[in-house]
Motif scaffolding. Sequence first.
Motif, PDB file in Angstrom:
ATOM      1  N   VAL A 170     -42.191   3.486  17.524  1.00  0.00           N
ATOM      2  CA  VAL A 170     -42.870   4.016  18.560  1.00  0.00           C
ATOM      3  C   VAL A 170     -44.337   3.949  18.735  1.00  0.00           C
ATOM      4  N   TRP A 171     -44.853   4.231  17.390  1.00  0.00           N
ATOM      5  CA  TRP A 171     -46.263   4.193  17.410  1.00  0.00           C
ATOM      6  C   TRP A 171     -46.955   2.959  17.735  1.00  0.00           C
ATOM      7  N   GLN A 172     -46.261   1.853  17.299  1.00  0.00           N
ATOM      8  CA  GLN A 172     -47.046   0.405  17.646  1.00  0.00           C
ATOM      9  C   GLN A 172     -46.701   0.414  19.318  1.00  0.00           C
ATOM     10  N   ALA A 173     -45.915   0.701  19.942  1.00  0.00           N
ATOM     11  CA  ALA A 173     -45.592   0.724  21.109  1.00  0.00           C
ATOM     12  C   ALA A 173     -46.734   1.779  22.029  1.00  0.00           C
ATOM     13  N   CYS A 174     -46.944   2.767  21.606  1.00  0.00           N
ATOM     14  CA  CYS A 174     -48.043   3.702  22.028  1.00  0.00           C
ATOM     15  C   CYS A 174     -49.236   3.033  21.988  1.00  0.00           C
TER      16      CYS A 174
ATOM     17  N   ALA B 280     -43.408  -4.492  22.964  1.00  0.00           N
ATOM     18  CA  ALA B 280     -43.418  -3.441  21.930  1.00  0.00           C
ATOM     19  C   ALA B 280     -42.356  -2.351  22.256  1.00  0.00           C
ATOM     20  N   VAL B 281     -42.401  -2.101  23.691  1.00  0.00           N
ATOM     21  CA  VAL B 281     -41.705  -0.896  23.981  1.00  0.00           C
ATOM     22  C   VAL B 281     -39.968  -1.383  23.981  1.00  0.00           C
ATOM     23  N   GLU B 282     -39.953  -2.891  24.364  1.00  0.00           N
ATOM     24  CA  GLU B 282     -38.535  -3.225  24.194  1.00  0.00           C
ATOM     25  C   GLU B 282     -38.032  -3.248  22.819  1.00  0.00           C
TER      26      GLU B 282
ATOM     27  N   TRP C 256     -42.253  15.105  19.230  1.00  0.00           N
ATOM     28  CA  TRP C 256     -43.532  14.499  19.308  1.00  0.00           C
ATOM     29  C   TRP C 256     -43.332  13.209  20.187  1.00  0.00           C
ATOM     30  N   LEU C 257     -42.252  12.691  20.703  1.00  0.00           N
ATOM     31  CA  LEU C 257     -42.024  11.662  21.204  1.00  0.00           C
ATOM     32  C   LEU C 257     -42.443  11.807  22.789  1.00  0.00           C
ATOM     33  N   ASN C 258     -42.374  12.815  23.421  1.00  0.00           N
ATOM     34  CA  ASN C 258     -42.802  12.809  24.822  1.00  0.00           C
ATOM     35  C   ASN C 258     -44.430  12.818  24.737  1.00  0.00           C
ATOM     36  N   ALA C 259     -45.034  13.367  23.710  1.00  0.00           N
ATOM     37  CA  ALA C 259     -46.219  13.038  23.769  1.00  0.00           C
ATOM     38  C   ALA C 259     -46.875  11.778  23.457  1.00  0.00           C
ATOM     39  N   LEU C 260     -46.167  11.071  22.717  1.00  0.00           N
ATOM     40  CA  LEU C 260     -46.654   9.515  22.592  1.00  0.00           C
ATOM     41  C   LEU C 260     -46.281   8.955  23.722  1.00  0.00           C
TER      42      LEU C 260
ATOM     43  N   GLU D 266     -46.569   9.825  26.769  1.00  0.00           N
ATOM     44  CA  GLU D 266     -47.421  10.110  27.632  1.00  0.00           C
ATOM     45  C   GLU D 266     -48.826   9.556  27.275  1.00  0.00           C
ATOM     46  N   VAL D 267     -49.168   9.510  26.208  1.00  0.00           N
ATOM     47  CA  VAL D 267     -50.320   8.859  25.600  1.00  0.00           C
ATOM     48  C   VAL D 267     -50.402   7.306  25.856  1.00  0.00           C
ATOM     49  N   GLY D 268     -48.985   6.905  25.478  1.00  0.00           N
ATOM     50  CA  GLY D 268     -48.823   5.289  25.668  1.00  0.00           C
ATOM     51  C   GLY D 268     -48.588   4.740  27.139  1.00  0.00           C
TER      52      GLY D 268
END
Length: 209
Positions: A110-114, A124-126, A163-167, A169-171
Amino acid sequence: MGHVKLLATSTSPPCSRIVWALKLKGVQYEYIEEDLAKKSPFLLQCNPVHKKVPVLVLVHDEKPIAESFIILEYIDDTWEGYPLLPVDPYQRAMARFWAKFVDEKCLLGVWQACCAQVEEQEKAVESALETLKILEKQIEGKKFFGGEKIGFLDIVVGWIPFWLNALEEVGGMKLLDAESLPLLYEWSQKVISYFQFGRNYMLSLAADK
């Protein structure tokens, strides 16, 4: 058991795990908010190897314990009451296996996709979504990852509803919704009410600094 201190930061999922575990166990503790840009001498003394949070400190014995998974197991072994890990050895092993998968695959993915560049983000999202789908299978037919009650793995995965919603939004991406990950989405809605108090507590303490 001597007085307990928790060195943590309110923006860290691993730190929140320890807060939730201590609350579930009913353990009284002193929360110490750390500024990771300017680490305190106490943190460096307690965790000289990795120099990071969380760190649980048993003040009476002057014994610090670092790394969130290790701290979680120590809490479960030390304080009676609410069990975090399953009693069955196989189930305990599986909880540890999937906890490691969550940190090394799901959270990292998730962090890498963001953080991915525009031309690389779709792939990355896939990849992140694929790891979350693998995780989702572990909750099929259950209320929580721990069964009927929140357990060790629920605590480890607790970063998703907070925290996922924030990531996302940022990504500029979307991973978790009722269509793509229905079981994980339903779990996240149920677990929020259990964990909200711990996150609010950490944020309130950080705001007072």
